[in-house]
Design a protein around this motif. Structure first.
Motif, PDB file in Angstrom:
ATOM      1  N   ILE A  73      -2.362  -4.400  -1.197  1.00 19.90           N
ATOM      2  CA  ILE A  73      -1.692  -3.314  -1.528  1.00 19.90           C
ATOM      3  C   ILE A  73      -2.496  -2.171  -1.749  1.00 19.90           C
ATOM      4  O   ILE A  73      -3.417  -2.672  -3.073  1.00 19.90           O
ATOM      5  N   VAL A  74      -2.631  -0.809  -1.309  1.00 15.61           N
ATOM      6  CA  VAL A  74      -3.563  -0.133  -1.978  1.00 15.61           C
ATOM      7  C   VAL A  74      -2.783   0.754  -3.190  1.00 15.61           C
ATOM      8  O   VAL A  74      -1.659   1.317  -3.185  1.00 15.61           O
ATOM      9  N   VAL A  75      -3.422   0.403  -4.303  1.00 17.44           N
ATOM     10  CA  VAL A  75      -2.929   1.055  -5.498  1.00 17.44           C
ATOM     11  C   VAL A  75      -3.614   2.251  -5.958  1.00 17.44           C
ATOM     12  O   VAL A  75      -3.231   2.966  -6.872  1.00 17.44           O
ATOM     13  N   ARG A  76      -4.933   2.434  -5.736  1.00 19.05           N
ATOM     14  CA  ARG A  76      -5.775   3.480  -6.058  1.00 19.05           C
ATOM     15  C   ARG A  76      -6.485   4.132  -4.768  1.00 19.05           C
ATOM     16  O   ARG A  76      -7.525   3.919  -4.390  1.00 19.05           O
ATOM     17  N   PRO A  77      -5.510   5.033  -3.992  1.00 20.71           N
ATOM     18  CA  PRO A  77      -6.377   5.463  -2.755  1.00 20.71           C
ATOM     19  C   PRO A  77      -7.497   6.263  -2.808  1.00 20.71           C
ATOM     20  O   PRO A  77      -7.672   6.942  -4.035  1.00 20.71           O
ATOM     21  N   GLY A  78      -8.334   5.943  -2.198  1.00 24.46           N
ATOM     22  CA  GLY A  78      -9.792   6.413  -2.130  1.00 24.46           C
ATOM     23  C   GLY A  78     -10.870   5.516  -2.945  1.00 24.46           C
ATOM     24  O   GLY A  78     -11.910   6.005  -3.336  1.00 24.46           O
ATOM     25  N   GLY A  79     -10.106   4.598  -3.966  1.00 23.66           N
ATOM     26  CA  GLY A  79     -10.861   3.907  -4.456  1.00 23.66           C
ATOM     27  C   GLY A  79     -12.037   3.167  -4.064  1.00 23.66           C
ATOM     28  O   GLY A  79     -12.444   3.116  -3.123  1.00 23.66           O
ATOM     29  N   ALA A  80     -12.247   1.945  -4.861  1.00 18.42           N
ATOM     30  CA  ALA A  80     -13.369   1.003  -4.584  1.00 18.42           C
ATOM     31  C   ALA A  80     -13.208   0.524  -3.204  1.00 18.42           C
ATOM     32  O   ALA A  80     -11.874   0.024  -3.154  1.00 18.42           O
ATOM     33  N   PRO A  81     -14.243   0.334  -2.334  1.00 23.93           N
ATOM     34  CA  PRO A  81     -14.173  -0.135  -1.143  1.00 23.93           C
ATOM     35  C   PRO A  81     -13.823  -2.001  -1.110  1.00 23.93           C
ATOM     36  O   PRO A  81     -14.343  -2.540  -2.243  1.00 23.93           O
ATOM     37  N   CYS A  82     -12.854  -2.382  -0.197  1.00 25.16           N
ATOM     38  CA  CYS A  82     -12.669  -3.692  -0.400  1.00 25.16           C
ATOM     39  C   CYS A  82     -13.145  -4.262   0.839  1.00 25.16           C
ATOM     40  O   CYS A  82     -13.329  -3.738   1.853  1.00 25.16           O
ATOM     41  N   PRO A  83     -13.617  -5.440   0.760  1.00 23.04           N
ATOM     42  CA  PRO A  83     -14.010  -6.243   2.047  1.00 23.04           C
ATOM     43  C   PRO A  83     -12.879  -6.292   3.225  1.00 23.04           C
ATOM     44  O   PRO A  83     -13.382  -6.483   4.324  1.00 23.04           O
ATOM     45  N   CYS A  84     -11.849  -6.071   2.747  1.00 18.32           N
ATOM     46  CA  CYS A  84     -10.673  -5.986   3.842  1.00 18.32           C
ATOM     47  C   CYS A  84     -10.927  -4.796   4.503  1.00 18.32           C
ATOM     48  O   CYS A  84     -10.196  -4.640   5.894  1.00 18.32           O
ATOM     49  N   GLY A  85     -11.693  -3.827   4.298  1.00 18.70           N
ATOM     50  CA  GLY A  85     -11.697  -2.534   5.006  1.00 18.70           C
ATOM     51  C   GLY A  85     -11.042  -1.400   4.655  1.00 18.70           C
ATOM     52  O   GLY A  85     -11.502  -0.302   4.904  1.00 18.70           O
ATOM     53  N   GLN A  86     -10.313  -1.450   3.682  1.00 17.47           N
ATOM     54  CA  GLN A  86      -9.515  -0.496   3.230  1.00 17.47           C
ATOM     55  C   GLN A  86     -10.191  -0.218   1.652  1.00 17.47           C
ATOM     56  O   GLN A  86     -11.304  -0.860   1.190  1.00 17.47           O
ATOM     57  N   ARG A  87      -9.799   0.893   1.112  1.00 17.16           N
ATOM     58  CA  ARG A  87     -10.353   1.353  -0.180  1.00 17.16           C
ATOM     59  C   ARG A  87      -9.136   1.317  -1.344  1.00 17.16           C
ATOM     60  O   ARG A  87      -7.998   1.876  -0.775  1.00 17.16           O
ATOM     61  N   GLY A  88      -9.417   0.957  -2.690  1.00 18.76           N
ATOM     62  CA  GLY A  88      -8.430   1.083  -3.638  1.00 18.76           C
ATOM     63  C   GLY A  88      -7.451  -0.185  -3.691  1.00 18.76           C
ATOM     64  O   GLY A  88      -6.321  -0.006  -4.296  1.00 18.76           O
ATOM     65  N   CYS A  89      -7.637  -1.168  -2.876  1.00 16.90           N
ATOM     66  CA  CYS A  89      -7.005  -2.448  -2.937  1.00 16.90           C
ATOM     67  C   CYS A  89      -6.766  -3.100  -4.532  1.00 16.90           C
ATOM     68  O   CYS A  89      -7.686  -3.069  -5.292  1.00 16.90           O
ATOM     69  N   LEU A  90      -5.383  -3.512  -4.615  1.00 20.10           N
ATOM     70  CA  LEU A  90      -5.090  -3.926  -5.911  1.00 20.10           C
ATOM     71  C   LEU A  90      -6.124  -5.090  -6.581  1.00 20.10           C
ATOM     72  O   LEU A  90      -6.612  -4.984  -7.820  1.00 20.10           O
ATOM     73  N   GLU A  91      -6.615  -6.047  -5.479  1.00 19.87           N
ATOM     74  CA  GLU A  91      -7.714  -6.952  -6.029  1.00 19.87           C
ATOM     75  C   GLU A  91      -9.005  -6.476  -6.479  1.00 19.87           C
ATOM     76  O   GLU A  91      -9.715  -7.065  -7.208  1.00 19.87           O
ATOM     77  N   ARG A  92      -9.443  -5.159  -6.279  1.00 19.10           N
ATOM     78  CA  ARG A  92     -10.506  -4.700  -6.616  1.00 19.10           C
ATOM     79  C   ARG A  92     -10.348  -4.201  -8.089  1.00 19.10           C
ATOM     80  O   ARG A  92     -11.165  -3.662  -8.638  1.00 19.10           O
TER      81      ARG A  92
END
Length: 331
Positions: free
Chosen positions: A185-204
């Motif tokens: 789930i993206v909790v911080r849009p535009g945040g740290a890149p995640c290996p899943c390809g999104q940015r700002g994922c909760l686990e980051r």
């Protein structure tokens, strides 16, 4: 003594057990009978060994098969009877319906037909394959912190974050095997890149790995981890308090999104970060409560089974093969 084989395969180690068929593991003391409560023993034998992933994916599969065969032989010698079924929990993407470990980055697996291979090695006994987090959630729901809750969400905070959606004694797999992936789930849009390809994922932001990284940077100690951060929080270190609160706020944002969608009665938080106890749970409960509006606030509780949850859940999967309509009663 009728029993099944249970295996929990991790990135670095494997946990295994022989689980009694006619009784359930005690939620209070996994591995022992619950005194005076019919239907509640347990783990008849336990063993652990390294996964050995450094030797490659094929070697890991062979080790799993050998480990299961050794457990079967032990049961035959100790109890005079063969295991009736087997259950195995593995990380990554799992096709439980077809018994295939589709992908596991930390083991190097792609499309491993683990159910078929185990069944062949064990002489044709039925085998159940499950995702490690969902299997652990099954155990927490039936015999652990979620016992008695008709709907719960189990969220272990480890290297990453995943979730298990519990409904009426079972755990939701989803149409494609991805149900419960709350860590993305993206909790911080535009945040740290995640290996899943999104940015700002909760686990980051809220996993034990993320807290370890943030605290190592804030403290200037490259060897510091999340447990060190928790201790610094307890001592009042303002740098640790800032790192910890950032993680708690991100986690609360993700959990409120999940409870808005799922409406669980209980939120069960496990994994390494939960070992901080009330250092985590007190601010987390407050942060979730601040965020809810129309939603019903669930109970937020620590997981009860620790690192035995996956193995216990694998045993439950195996036992369910013998009586598919049986689930622990709910209220």
């Amino acid at each position: 003594m009728r029993h099944v084989i249970a295996l929990d395969v991790g990135g670095t180690g494997m946990k295994a057990a022989l689980v009694g068929v006619d009784t359930e593991p005690s939620p209070d003391r996994p591995g022992t009978p619950r005194p005076g409560a019919p239907g509640h023993p347990a783990l008849l034998h336990q063993a652990r060994r390294a996964t050995g992933r450094e030797r490659g994916p094929d070697a890991v599969v062979e080790d799993i098969l050998d480990f299961a065969a050794e457990l079967r032989a032990y049961g035959e010698e100790r109890f005079g009877t063969s295991a009736l079924a087997a259950g195995v929990a593995v990380p990554g993407i799992v096709d439980a319906r077809n018994g295939v470990a589709v992908y596991a980055a930390n083991l190097g697996w792609r499309d491993v037909p683990l159910r078929r291979l185990l069944g062949e090695r064990l002489g044709g006994v039925p085998v159940a394959l499950g995702h490690d987090v969902r299997t652990g959630g099954l155990a927490e729901g039936r015999i652990g912190a979620g016992r008695g809750a008709d709907r719960f969400l189990f969220v272990p905070l480890g290297t990453g974050i995943a979730g298990a959606i519990g409904i009426d004694g079972g755990v939701e797999e989803g149409a494609h095997g991805f149900a419960g992936e709350i860590g993305h789930i993206v909790v911080r849009p535009g945040g740290a890149p995640c290996p899943c390809g999104q940015r700002g994922c909760l686990e980051r932001f809220a996993s034990a790995a993320a807290v370890s990284q943030a605290w190592a940077e804030a403290s200037g100690d490259p060897g510091a981890d999340a447990a060190d951060c928790a201790k610094a929080v307890e001592s009042g270190d303002p740098r640790a308090l800032a790192v910890w609160q950032e993680a708690v706020d991100a986690l609360a944002d993700g959990l409120v999104t999940a409870l808005t969608l799922l409406d669980p009665r209980t939120l069960i938080i496990g994994g390494g970060l939960a070992e901080a106890g009330e250092t985590l749970f007190t601010p987390l409960r407050a942060a979730v409560e601040r965020r809810v509006t129309f939603q019903k606030l669930p109970s937020i509780v620590p997981a009860a089974l620790g690192d035995t949850a996956g193995c216990l859940g694998a045993g439950l999967l195996a036992r369910d093969l013998l009586n598919p309509t049986s689930t622990t009663p709910r209220r």
